[in-house]
Design a protein around this motif. Structure first.
Motif, PDB file in Angstrom:
ATOM      1  N   PHE A  21       3.151  10.834   1.437  1.00  0.00           N
ATOM      2  CA  PHE A  21       1.959  10.468   0.692  1.00  0.00           C
ATOM      3  C   PHE A  21       1.328  11.785   0.239  1.00  0.00           C
ATOM      4  CE2 PHE A  21      -1.537   6.942   1.439  1.00  0.00           C
ATOM      5  CZ  PHE A  21      -1.571   6.689   0.091  1.00  0.00           C
ATOM      6  N   HIS A  23      -2.296  13.304  -1.424  1.00  0.00           N
ATOM      7  CA  HIS A  23      -3.643  13.174  -1.974  1.00  0.00           C
ATOM      8  C   HIS A  23      -4.034  14.511  -2.590  1.00  0.00           C
ATOM      9  CE1 HIS A  23      -3.944   9.393   0.149  1.00  0.00           C
ATOM     10  NE2 HIS A  23      -5.140   9.176  -0.367  1.00  0.00           N
ATOM     11  N   GLU A  34     -11.316  13.847   0.094  1.00  0.00           N
ATOM     12  CA  GLU A  34     -11.348  13.190  -1.218  1.00  0.00           C
ATOM     13  C   GLU A  34     -12.596  12.332  -1.437  1.00  0.00           C
ATOM     14  OE1 GLU A  34      -9.644  12.269   1.301  1.00  0.00           O
ATOM     15  OE2 GLU A  34      -9.805  10.090   1.452  1.00  0.00           O
ATOM     16  N   TRP A  35     -13.365  12.138  -0.375  1.00  0.00           N
ATOM     17  CA  TRP A  35     -14.597  11.348  -0.502  1.00  0.00           C
ATOM     18  C   TRP A  35     -15.827  12.223  -0.695  1.00  0.00           C
ATOM     19  CZ3 TRP A  35     -16.318   6.041   0.262  1.00  0.00           C
ATOM     20  CH2 TRP A  35     -15.276   5.105   0.170  1.00  0.00           C
ATOM     21  N   HIS A  82      -7.532   9.050  -8.122  1.00  0.00           N
ATOM     22  CA  HIS A  82      -8.243   8.627  -6.905  1.00  0.00           C
ATOM     23  C   HIS A  82      -9.649   8.164  -7.278  1.00  0.00           C
ATOM     24  CE1 HIS A  82      -9.467   8.559  -2.646  1.00  0.00           C
ATOM     25  NE2 HIS A  82      -8.181   8.343  -2.440  1.00  0.00           N
ATOM     26  N   HIS A  83     -10.465   7.819  -6.271  1.00  0.00           N
ATOM     27  CA  HIS A  83     -11.781   7.212  -6.539  1.00  0.00           C
ATOM     28  C   HIS A  83     -12.666   8.071  -7.452  1.00  0.00           C
ATOM     29  CE1 HIS A  83     -10.240   4.849  -3.346  1.00  0.00           C
ATOM     30  NE2 HIS A  83     -10.932   5.327  -2.337  1.00  0.00           N
ATOM     31  N   TYR A 126       0.224   6.024  -6.356  1.00  0.00           N
ATOM     32  CA  TYR A 126      -1.049   5.560  -5.812  1.00  0.00           C
ATOM     33  C   TYR A 126      -1.986   5.464  -7.012  1.00  0.00           C
ATOM     34  CZ  TYR A 126      -5.702   5.940  -3.608  1.00  0.00           C
ATOM     35  OH  TYR A 126      -7.002   5.738  -3.224  1.00  0.00           O
ATOM     36  N   TRP A 166       0.717   1.653  -5.737  1.00  0.00           N
ATOM     37  CA  TRP A 166       0.013   1.544  -4.437  1.00  0.00           C
ATOM     38  C   TRP A 166      -1.481   1.568  -4.754  1.00  0.00           C
ATOM     39  CZ3 TRP A 166      -3.089   3.099  -0.428  1.00  0.00           C
ATOM     40  CH2 TRP A 166      -2.633   2.973   0.892  1.00  0.00           C
ATOM     41  N   ASP A 168      -5.599   0.930  -4.268  1.00  0.00           N
ATOM     42  CA  ASP A 168      -6.555   1.196  -3.192  1.00  0.00           C
ATOM     43  C   ASP A 168      -7.983   1.068  -3.727  1.00  0.00           C
ATOM     44  OD1 ASP A 168      -7.538   2.025  -0.722  1.00  0.00           O
ATOM     45  OD2 ASP A 168      -7.361   4.163  -1.205  1.00  0.00           O
ATOM     46  N   TRP A 171     -11.067  -3.426  -1.657  1.00  0.00           N
ATOM     47  CA  TRP A 171     -11.947  -3.680  -0.510  1.00  0.00           C
ATOM     48  C   TRP A 171     -13.400  -3.283  -0.804  1.00  0.00           C
ATOM     49  CZ3 TRP A 171     -13.383   1.255  -0.115  1.00  0.00           C
ATOM     50  CH2 TRP A 171     -12.425   2.242  -0.392  1.00  0.00           C
ATOM     51  N   ASN A 199      -3.674  -1.669  -0.763  1.00  0.00           N
ATOM     52  CA  ASN A 199      -4.213  -1.326   0.553  1.00  0.00           C
ATOM     53  C   ASN A 199      -5.345  -2.282   0.961  1.00  0.00           C
ATOM     54  OD1 ASN A 199      -4.864   0.054   2.890  1.00  0.00           O
ATOM     55  ND2 ASN A 199      -6.010   1.675   1.844  1.00  0.00           N
ATOM     56  N   GLU A 219      -3.282   1.086   7.307  1.00  0.00           N
ATOM     57  CA  GLU A 219      -3.877   2.407   7.106  1.00  0.00           C
ATOM     58  C   GLU A 219      -4.351   2.979   8.449  1.00  0.00           C
ATOM     59  OE1 GLU A 219      -7.148   2.450   4.334  1.00  0.00           O
ATOM     60  OE2 GLU A 219      -7.749   4.448   4.940  1.00  0.00           O
ATOM     61  N   CYS A 240       0.342   4.113   6.850  1.00  0.00           N
ATOM     62  CA  CYS A 240       0.114   5.467   6.349  1.00  0.00           C
ATOM     63  C   CYS A 240      -0.784   6.230   7.316  1.00  0.00           C
ATOM     64  CB  CYS A 240      -0.462   5.450   4.939  1.00  0.00           C
ATOM     65  SG  CYS A 240      -1.966   4.493   4.727  1.00  0.00           S
ATOM     66  N   TRP A 247      -7.360  12.850   4.077  1.00  0.00           N
ATOM     67  CA  TRP A 247      -6.267  12.647   3.123  1.00  0.00           C
ATOM     68  C   TRP A 247      -6.244  13.826   2.143  1.00  0.00           C
ATOM     69  CZ3 TRP A 247      -3.106   8.731   4.418  1.00  0.00           C
ATOM     70  CH2 TRP A 247      -3.622   7.679   5.166  1.00  0.00           C
TER      71      TRP A 247
HETATM   72  C1  GLC Z   1      -8.741   4.736   1.896  1.00  0.00           C
HETATM   73  C2  GLC Z   1      -9.615   5.764   1.307  1.00  0.00           C
HETATM   74  C3  GLC Z   1      -8.861   6.782   0.678  1.00  0.00           C
HETATM   75  C4  GLC Z   1      -7.430   7.008   0.962  1.00  0.00           C
HETATM   76  C5  GLC Z   1      -6.730   5.801   1.414  1.00  0.00           C
HETATM   77  C6  GLC Z   1      -5.346   6.043   1.942  1.00  0.00           C
HETATM   78  O1  GLC Z   1      -8.923   3.489   1.645  1.00  0.00           O
HETATM   79  O2  GLC Z   1     -10.628   5.254   0.493  1.00  0.00           O
HETATM   80  O3  GLC Z   1      -9.564   7.883   0.359  1.00  0.00           O
HETATM   81  O4  GLC Z   1      -6.847   7.306  -0.238  1.00  0.00           O
HETATM   82  O5  GLC Z   1      -7.443   5.045   2.224  1.00  0.00           O
HETATM   83  O6  GLC Z   1      -4.871   5.028   2.708  1.00  0.00           O
END
Ligand code: GLC
Length: 413
Positions: A21, A23, A34-35, A82-83, A126, A166, A168, A171, A199, A219, A240, A247
């Motif tokens: 994986f 990130h 990443e957040w 990503h987000h 992803y 993939w 994500d 949720w 996910n 996860e 994962c 990540w």
């Molecule tokens: C999560 C997170 C994220 C990451 C992911 C990987 O849901 O929001 O930052 O990429 O899980 O499983």
């Protein structure tokens, strides 16, 4: 009730067993995960400027592919977006918040896919569904969903055959209509055999979703066995894990897992037939640091010796003491016996107590066994069999070596 017949591409995915994986995004320049944009409530207009310093000059997709391959990975799942909303691919005009519009000036997903293809690895994408950049996510959700669908369409159309998507983030709005049928239909149109994974998040590990989804996710967890009886479709499973606690790279996250943990987690996954997707977080401009590489290298050393059992072994109801278990090969000719915490056989002055060697039994062995050997050195092991039980005399690890899990291969008559 019976177990549904699996589609071939889902079986092929299971056969891969181990994936890498990755990130990597603008957040990697800050090095606090990443957040960071969300958690530190950064101003998006300030954050956007990270695109102006994104050169990707250290991103070497071929080097990453070689690292993955040496670790025994068969596929790589990379964050195409990503987000934070930034795309590593050319969005072809959907917006300009993408790699081609940075000093990097390259389509990094193109490089990634080419490298995977060159080294015989399956590229997987992803893709976030939660978006902190696109205002429509909060203000005009239908408009946003169309943007998301077109983004995914771009990925499905422009890079040849891919292994899967993939997703994500669903949720984040559990009560919204995400129109997943339209999204998944777009994928099926261009990539009929792509794995679709979405996910389900930390709170819903192992949950089954839309019928088009091909695998459940675990996860940061420990996968539990899946009961497929009566399911409408055969699903794969994938767990994962981060290498440390983030990540995206955290420069001050020192809590790296040990090779022992990685190897045992991989085996725990295979015990229930799940894949193990192990994350790396490249640095600001794409360099993978030596520590992460080294960890994967040690995992690869183990895979060189025991990888056959990881790829070919499937759950068959064989269990032993503690964590020990057995897997049967897909061709039905071998039984792989996974032995945890085996002692080193050496002089009493150098070997430490607490681990074991000796005769250990496995239950649920229905096949007649004709020989048992350690996979790493072909040493023949004595055994007795009766009443679905197989007791093997496990010799200790040869002094000079120590494997967190050692695997013996039994030949079935
Ligand atoms: C999560 C997170 C994220 C990451 C992911 C990987 O849901 O929001 O930052 O990429 O899980 O499983």
């Amino acid at each position: 009730m019976s177990i549904p017949v699996a589609k071939q591409y889902i079986l092929d995915f299971e056969q891969m067993g181990l994936g890498m994986f990755i990130h990597w995004g603008l957040y990697s320049q800050l090095g606090r995960g990443e957040w960071v944009l969300f958690n530190e409530k950064l101003d998006i207009n300030e954050y956007k400027k990270l695109a102006d310093t994104f050169t990707a000059e250290d991103f070497d997709a071929e080097e990453i592919a070689r690292t993955a391959k040496a670790a025994g990975c068969k596929y790589i799942t990379l964050t195409t977006r990503h987000h934070e909303g930034f795309s590593l691919y050319d969005t072809c005009g959907l917006n300009e918040f993408d790699a081609p519009h940075t000093p990097a000036g390259r389509d990094l997903i193109r490089e990634f896919v080419d490298a995977c293809n060159k080294y015989g690895l399956m590229p997987m994408f992803y893709h976030t569904t939660l978006d902190w950049y696109n205002k429509d996510f909060d203000e005009n959700f239908d408009e946003y969903l169309e943007y998301l669908r077109k983004s995914v369409e771009t990925l499905c159309k422009n890079y040849g055959k891919i292994g899967g998507l993939w997703f994500d983030g669903n949720w984040s709005k559990p009560d919204s209509d995400w129109k997943v049928d339209e999204l998944y239909a777009t994928i099926r149109k261009y990539q009929p055999e792509a794995m679709i994974i979405n996910n389900t998040g930390l709170e819903h590990r192992g949950d089954v979703g839309n019928l088009e989804v091909d695998s459940v996710t675990f996860e940061q967890g420990k996968p539990t066995p899946m009961n497929r009886e009566g399911m409408p479709k055969y699903l794969a499973a994938e767990m994962c894990h981060t290498l440390n606690d983030h990540w995206g790279i955290g420069y001050d996250d020192l809590c790296y897992k040990s090779p022992t943990e990685l190897i045992q987690s991989l085996c725990d996954c295979r015990k229930v037939g799940a894949n193990y997707l192990l994350n790396i977080g490249p640095e600001a401009q794409g360099k993978v640091n030596n520590y992460q590489k080294e960890l994967l290298g040690l995992l690869g050393r183990w895979m060189e010796l025991f990888g056959e059992a990881i790829y070919n072994g499937r759950p068959c109801g064989v269990g032993g003491i503690g964590n020990n278990f057995g897997l049967k090969s897909t061709d039905g000719k071998s039984l792989y016996l996974f032995v945890y915490d085996l002692a080193i056989k050496g002089d009493d002055n150098v070997t430490v107590d607490g681990k074991y060697s000796g005769a250990y039994a496995f239950g649920g062995v229905k096949d007649e066994i004709i020989s048992v050997k350690w996979m790493d050195n072909d040493e023949e092991l004595s055994f007795v069999q009766g009443d679905d039980m197989l007791a093997v005399n496990f010799t200790g690890q040869p002094y000079g070596k120590s494997y967190p899990v050692r695997v013996a291969k039994a030949v079935i008559k």
